[in-house]
Design a protein around this motif. Structure first.
Motif, mmCIF file in Angstrom:
data_model
loop_
_atom_site.group_PDB
_atom_site.id
_atom_site.type_symbol
_atom_site.label_atom_id
_atom_site.label_comp_id
_atom_site.label_asym_id
_atom_site.label_seq_id
_atom_site.Cartn_x
_atom_site.Cartn_y
_atom_site.Cartn_z
ATOM 1 N N VAL A 1 1.459 -1.249 0.340
ATOM 2 C CA VAL A 1 0.070 0.014 0.260
ATOM 3 C C VAL A 1 0.989 1.156 0.004
ATOM 4 O O VAL A 1 1.574 1.161 0.981
ATOM 5 N N LYS A 2 1.134 2.022 -0.598
ATOM 6 C CA LYS A 2 1.323 3.361 -0.925
ATOM 7 C C LYS A 2 1.176 4.592 -0.914
ATOM 8 O O LYS A 2 -0.225 4.573 -0.686
ATOM 9 N N PHE A 3 1.183 4.841 0.300
ATOM 10 C CA PHE A 3 0.889 6.306 1.293
ATOM 11 C C PHE A 3 1.391 7.319 0.818
ATOM 12 O O PHE A 3 2.865 7.669 0.817
ATOM 13 N N VAL B 1 -3.549 10.558 -4.469
ATOM 14 C CA VAL B 1 -5.199 9.869 -3.507
ATOM 15 C C VAL B 1 -6.981 9.486 -4.045
ATOM 16 O O VAL B 1 -7.060 8.574 -4.293
ATOM 17 N N GLN B 2 -6.956 10.873 -4.134
ATOM 18 C CA GLN B 2 -8.337 11.095 -5.178
ATOM 19 C C GLN B 2 -8.354 10.031 -6.651
ATOM 20 O O GLN B 2 -9.269 9.800 -6.623
ATOM 21 N N GLN B 3 -7.162 10.303 -7.336
ATOM 22 C CA GLN B 3 -7.041 9.415 -8.391
ATOM 23 C C GLN B 3 -6.657 7.494 -7.454
ATOM 24 O O GLN B 3 -7.479 6.853 -9.101
ATOM 25 N N GLY B 4 -6.680 7.523 -6.903
ATOM 26 C CA GLY B 4 -6.242 6.504 -6.240
ATOM 27 C C GLY B 4 -4.890 5.204 -6.757
ATOM 28 O O GLY B 4 -4.540 3.692 -6.716
ATOM 29 N N LYS B 5 -4.007 5.679 -8.489
ATOM 30 C CA LYS B 5 -3.824 4.971 -9.424
ATOM 31 C C LYS B 5 -2.038 4.685 -8.394
ATOM 32 O O LYS B 5 -1.441 3.439 -8.165
ATOM 33 N N GLU B 6 -1.180 6.054 -7.751
ATOM 34 C CA GLU B 6 0.184 6.247 -7.826
ATOM 35 C C GLU B 6 -0.010 5.703 -6.024
ATOM 36 O O GLU B 6 0.626 4.712 -5.178
ATOM 37 N N TYR B 7 -0.943 6.884 -5.498
ATOM 38 C CA TYR B 7 -1.014 6.256 -4.322
ATOM 39 C C TYR B 7 -2.000 6.018 -3.889
ATOM 40 O O TYR B 7 -3.411 6.781 -4.011
ATOM 41 N N GLN B 8 -2.314 4.842 -3.019
ATOM 42 C CA GLN B 8 -4.011 4.333 -2.712
ATOM 43 C C GLN B 8 -4.580 5.371 -1.035
ATOM 44 O O GLN B 8 -5.112 5.015 -0.746
ATOM 45 N N ALA B 9 -3.263 5.719 0.129
ATOM 46 C CA ALA B 9 -4.146 6.186 0.808
ATOM 47 C C ALA B 9 -3.203 7.015 1.087
ATOM 48 O O ALA B 9 -2.137 7.628 0.549
ATOM 49 N N GLY B 10 -3.810 8.460 1.889
ATOM 50 C CA GLY B 10 -2.549 9.894 2.833
ATOM 51 C C GLY B 10 -3.002 10.188 3.832
ATOM 52 O O GLY B 10 -4.046 9.457 4.422
ATOM 53 N N ILE B 11 -1.954 9.999 5.088
ATOM 54 C CA ILE B 11 -1.649 10.222 5.760
ATOM 55 C C ILE B 11 -0.850 11.268 5.822
ATOM 56 O O ILE B 11 0.385 12.111 6.669
ATOM 57 N N SER B 12 -1.559 12.359 6.362
ATOM 58 C CA SER B 12 -1.418 13.739 7.087
ATOM 59 C C SER B 12 -1.783 14.904 7.480
ATOM 60 O O SER B 12 -2.182 16.136 7.308
ATOM 61 N N SER B 13 -1.956 14.454 9.146
ATOM 62 C CA SER B 13 -2.911 15.400 9.808
ATOM 63 C C SER B 13 -4.193 15.848 8.986
ATOM 64 O O SER B 13 -4.635 16.893 8.830
ATOM 65 N N VAL B 14 -5.020 14.772 8.015
ATOM 66 C CA VAL B 14 -6.232 15.097 7.501
ATOM 67 C C VAL B 14 -6.876 15.471 8.220
ATOM 68 O O VAL B 14 -7.848 14.322 8.804
#
Length: 262
Positions: free
Chosen positions: A30-32, A82-95
């Motif tokens: 999984v790429k964050f 992350v919206q596109q969900g291709k290169e990155y499947q998730a985001g973690i950044s105090s969102v």
């Protein structure tokens, strides 16, 4: 508490790996994505991403049995990717979890309670958010701090200085360019802790600054939510969350309040 609106301008990519889950994940990593400019939540420690979010994520991914990587992409690139969900499947950044973002993204269960805080110099007459109405205030542009202070001061108020990041906002306060900075509580507390000789005072205002909750950002319809939510709950319940929290903030978290959030 980071930016509420997605810019189309992509930041340059700075690659760094934060670690992998220890259990077999079937060969899928999984790429964050993250914006590592928000100490102590996430920041660059030499060539590695460090911070509370990163340590918390390590425990969650270990519990979920998923291999993963974390890349410092910058804020705008994270949101778009992350919206596109291709290169990155998730985001973690105090969102922060907001109704506006829910129209575009899915979120995991909440994992952190936050709020905005005021920073002033010692001797300031400012005691609450409403005292800022006729003052000069610096915020990071397009953050919840920006939204809150726009409501209080007015959108066209030239005394509300919208900076590209919190570092610039804090520098503006140091140089007497503004009377106060409004930013995330973790940012303010970290700054005060690291600058004890600068005579800054932090002000909480629960009446005007409500609690917000961070979640891991996911593309709409992501199957990761079903895997990460139980892992987040387990990490909070088994004490590992508290261990990470105390490491970074020196106090016990209110895990009951966190688990009560939906």
């Amino acid at each position: 508490m980071k930016k509420l609106m997605i810019s189309v301008v992509a930041a340059a990519l700075v690659l760094t790996m934060a670690g992998c889950g220890s259990k077999d994940s079937g060969g899928t990593k999984v790429k964050f994505a993250t914006d590592a400019a928000y100490a102590p939540m996430e920041y660059m420690d030499k060539d590695k991403v460090a911070g509370f979010d990163i340590d918390f994520l390590a425990e969650v991914m270990k519990e979920a049995g998923l291999a993963y990587s974390v890349t410092n992409t910058g804020w705008d690139t994270m949101l778009t990717s992350v919206q596109q969900g291709k290169e990155y499947q998730a985001g973690i950044s105090s969102v922060s979890i907001t109704d506006e973002r829910k129209q575009t993204y899915d979120y995991t269960a909440p994992y952190f309670e936050s709020t905005n805080m005021i920073l002033v110099k010692e001797g300031s007459p400012i005691k609450s958010a409403l005292d800022l109405k006729d003052k000069k205030v610096a915020v990071q542009i397009s953050t919840t701090a920006d939204t809150l202070m726009t409501k209080i001061m007015g959108g066209d108020n030239k005394s509300l200085k919208r900076m590209d990041n919190n570092t610039l906002a804090l520098m503006e306060l140091e140089s007497n360019g503004v009377d106060a900075v409004v930013a995330d509580i973790a940012i303010i507390r970290e700054y005060v802790k690291n600058n004890p000789n600068k005579k800054f005072v932090s002000i909480a205002d629960a009446k005007n600054f409500e609690s917000e909750y961070y979640g891991i950002l996911l593309p709409k319809g992501s199957d990761l939510k079903a895997k990460l939510d139980p892992a987040i709950k387990k990490v909070i319940e088994n004490g590992k969350y508290a261990t990470v929290y105390k490491k970074w903030f020196g106090q016990e978290p209110d895990t009951k309040k966190l688990l009560d959030q939906k």
